[in-house]
Design a protein around this motif. Structure first.
Motif, PDB file in Angstrom:
ATOM      1  N   PHE A  22       0.840  -1.189   0.000  1.00 55.81           N
ATOM      2  CA  PHE A  22       0.000   0.000   0.000  1.00 55.81           C
ATOM      3  C   PHE A  22       0.875   1.239   0.000  1.00 55.81           C
ATOM      4  N   LYS A  23       0.280   2.336  -0.459  1.00 53.18           N
ATOM      5  CA  LYS A  23       0.992   3.605  -0.560  1.00 53.18           C
ATOM      6  C   LYS A  23       0.317   4.604   0.363  1.00 53.18           C
ATOM      7  N   SER A  24       1.116   5.455   0.973  1.00 49.63           N
ATOM      8  CA  SER A  24       0.534   6.477   1.839  1.00 49.63           C
ATOM      9  C   SER A  24      -0.255   7.499   1.024  1.00 49.63           C
ATOM     10  N   SER A  25      -0.018   7.561  -0.282  1.00 45.92           N
ATOM     11  CA  SER A  25      -0.743   8.499  -1.136  1.00 45.92           C
ATOM     12  C   SER A  25      -2.070   7.929  -1.628  1.00 45.92           C
ATOM     13  N   ASP A  26      -2.408   6.718  -1.207  1.00 44.20           N
ATOM     14  CA  ASP A  26      -3.608   6.047  -1.687  1.00 44.20           C
ATOM     15  C   ASP A  26      -4.355   5.476  -0.499  1.00 44.20           C
ATOM     16  N   ALA A 125       2.394  16.916   4.904  1.00 44.49           N
ATOM     17  CA  ALA A 125       2.876  15.665   4.311  1.00 44.49           C
ATOM     18  C   ALA A 125       3.213  14.643   5.398  1.00 44.49           C
ATOM     19  N   SER A 126       3.843  15.080   6.467  1.00 36.40           N
ATOM     20  CA  SER A 126       4.202  14.176   7.561  1.00 36.40           C
ATOM     21  C   SER A 126       2.954  13.643   8.258  1.00 36.40           C
ATOM     22  N   GLN A 127       1.956  14.500   8.475  1.00 39.87           N
ATOM     23  CA  GLN A 127       0.713  14.043   9.091  1.00 39.87           C
ATOM     24  C   GLN A 127       0.025  13.007   8.215  1.00 39.87           C
ATOM     25  N   HIS A 128       0.118  13.190   6.902  1.00 40.45           N
ATOM     26  CA  HIS A 128      -0.472  12.225   5.968  1.00 40.45           C
ATOM     27  C   HIS A 128       0.223  10.864   6.100  1.00 40.45           C
ATOM     28  N   VAL A 129       1.552  10.877   6.239  1.00 36.44           N
ATOM     29  CA  VAL A 129       2.303   9.627   6.407  1.00 36.44           C
ATOM     30  C   VAL A 129       1.900   8.948   7.718  1.00 36.44           C
ATOM     31  N   PHE A 130       1.797   9.723   8.802  1.00 38.14           N
ATOM     32  CA  PHE A 130       1.403   9.136  10.087  1.00 38.14           C
ATOM     33  C   PHE A 130       0.000   8.534  10.017  1.00 38.14           C
ATOM     34  N   SER A 158       9.289  15.001  11.430  1.00 36.25           N
ATOM     35  CA  SER A 158       8.240  14.862  12.436  1.00 36.25           C
ATOM     36  C   SER A 158       8.075  16.156  13.217  1.00 36.25           C
ATOM     37  N   GLY A 159       9.159  16.938  13.358  1.00 38.79           N
ATOM     38  CA  GLY A 159       9.090  18.246  13.990  1.00 38.79           C
ATOM     39  C   GLY A 159       8.286  18.244  15.268  1.00 38.79           C
ATOM     40  N   ASP A 160       7.170  18.956  15.272  1.00 40.59           N
ATOM     41  CA  ASP A 160       6.330  19.033  16.460  1.00 40.59           C
ATOM     42  C   ASP A 160       5.180  18.023  16.405  1.00 40.59           C
ATOM     43  N   LEU A 161       5.382  16.939  15.681  1.00 38.14           N
ATOM     44  CA  LEU A 161       4.353  15.908  15.537  1.00 38.14           C
ATOM     45  C   LEU A 161       4.665  14.668  16.375  1.00 38.14           C
ATOM     46  N   GLU A 162       5.427  14.861  17.449  1.00 38.68           N
ATOM     47  CA  GLU A 162       5.824  13.722  18.274  1.00 38.68           C
ATOM     48  C   GLU A 162       4.623  12.942  18.795  1.00 38.68           C
ATOM     49  N   ARG A 163       3.524  13.663  19.107  1.00 45.27           N
ATOM     50  CA  ARG A 163       2.333  12.990  19.628  1.00 45.27           C
ATOM     51  C   ARG A 163       1.764  12.020  18.599  1.00 45.27           C
ATOM     52  N   ASP A 164       1.728  12.421  17.329  1.00 43.90           N
ATOM     53  CA  ASP A 164       1.240  11.533  16.267  1.00 43.90           C
ATOM     54  C   ASP A 164       2.159  10.323  16.121  1.00 43.90           C
ATOM     55  N   MET A 165       3.466  10.576  16.136  1.00 42.16           N
ATOM     56  CA  MET A 165       4.431   9.493  16.011  1.00 42.16           C
ATOM     57  C   MET A 165       4.318   8.530  17.193  1.00 42.16           C
ATOM     58  N   ASP A 166       4.205   9.072  18.396  1.00 40.49           N
ATOM     59  CA  ASP A 166       4.073   8.228  19.590  1.00 40.49           C
ATOM     60  C   ASP A 166       2.807   7.380  19.534  1.00 40.49           C
ATOM     61  N   ARG A 167       1.712   7.954  19.017  1.00 41.50           N
ATOM     62  CA  ARG A 167       0.456   7.201  18.921  1.00 41.50           C
ATOM     63  C   ARG A 167       0.619   5.994  18.003  1.00 41.50           C
ATOM     64  N   VAL A 168       1.263   6.189  16.860  1.00 42.92           N
ATOM     65  CA  VAL A 168       1.473   5.086  15.913  1.00 42.92           C
ATOM     66  C   VAL A 168       2.351   4.017  16.552  1.00 42.92           C
ATOM     67  N   ILE A 169       3.420   4.426  17.215  1.00 45.34           N
ATOM     68  CA  ILE A 169       4.330   3.476  17.861  1.00 45.34           C
ATOM     69  C   ILE A 169       3.611   2.722  18.978  1.00 45.34           C
TER      70      ILE A 169
END
Length: 196
Positions: A22-26, A125-130, A158-169
């Motif tokens: 799968f692709k993150s763009s789809d 773009a980073s939020q879309h990947v997460f 990821s910059g200030d998107l640590e919360r999104d990254m932590d949620r995925v992890i």
């Protein structure tokens, strides 16, 4: 990355293994299979979709995503000074006439505005990947057996998107999903003026 994926499907895919491409763009439905021809066709159809950068290579000065993050979030005043100096070089090449050229302090507001635009594009773009990773982790959590997600990416801020990254992890850890990352960036060099 495609060659490695094709090699895995041809040589290492076991009868009990199920794979989804799968692709993150789809946002299409993810279906798991061990049908080799179908998987090889999906791998062969993959195409690179570089993340858009609001600071185009022809823009002078070019602001990288990381510089934009630092400037927009006011994390490094020296980076703002450096990019403002580059803008001054673009607008008023050396030797400079101080009566004609704008002052460096005046250019910092322009740089801050440009940096905010560039960072917003990178952040989106980073939020879309997460979001895509979160979707994949939830899909894998429902599957039997070992669950491994292989992320092939040229990277993202990821910059200030640590919360999104932590949620995925956290979701991956609780669901027993192992995430492996494979860099697709290759040899990379970036210079401030865009000439590589």
């Amino acid at each position: 990355v495609q060659k490695a994926a094709e090699g895995f499907v041809k040589d290492s895919l076991q009868p009990e293994d199920r794979v989804a491409i799968f692709k993150s763009s789809d946002n299409a439905e993810v279906s798991f299979t061990n049908d080799r021809p179908k998987l090889l066709a999906a791998i062969g159809a993959l195409r690179v979709h570089p993340a858009e950068n609001a600071s185009k290579a022809t823009q002078c000065p070019r602001i990288t995503g990381y510089e934009a993050y630092l400037i927009a979030n006011r994390l490094d005043a020296e980076v703002l000074n450096i990019v403002a100096e580059r803008l001054l070089d673009c607008m008023c090449p050396r030797p400079r006439d101080p009566d004609v050229c704008p002052k460096l302090e005046e250019l910092k507001n322009i740089v801050e505005g440009d940096a905010k635009s560039v960072w917003q594009v990178q952040q989106d773009a980073s939020q879309h990947v997460f979001a895509a990773l979160d979707f994949a982790v939830h899909a894998l959590q429902t599957m039997p057996g070992r669950r491994v997600l292989v992320l092939s990416s040229s990277g993202f801020l990821s910059g200030d998107l640590e919360r999104d990254m932590d949620r995925v992890i956290d979701d991956a850890l609780h669901g027993g999903v192992v995430i492996n990352a494979l860099s697709a960036k290759g040899l990379y060099a970036d210079s401030p003026d865009g000439n590589l």
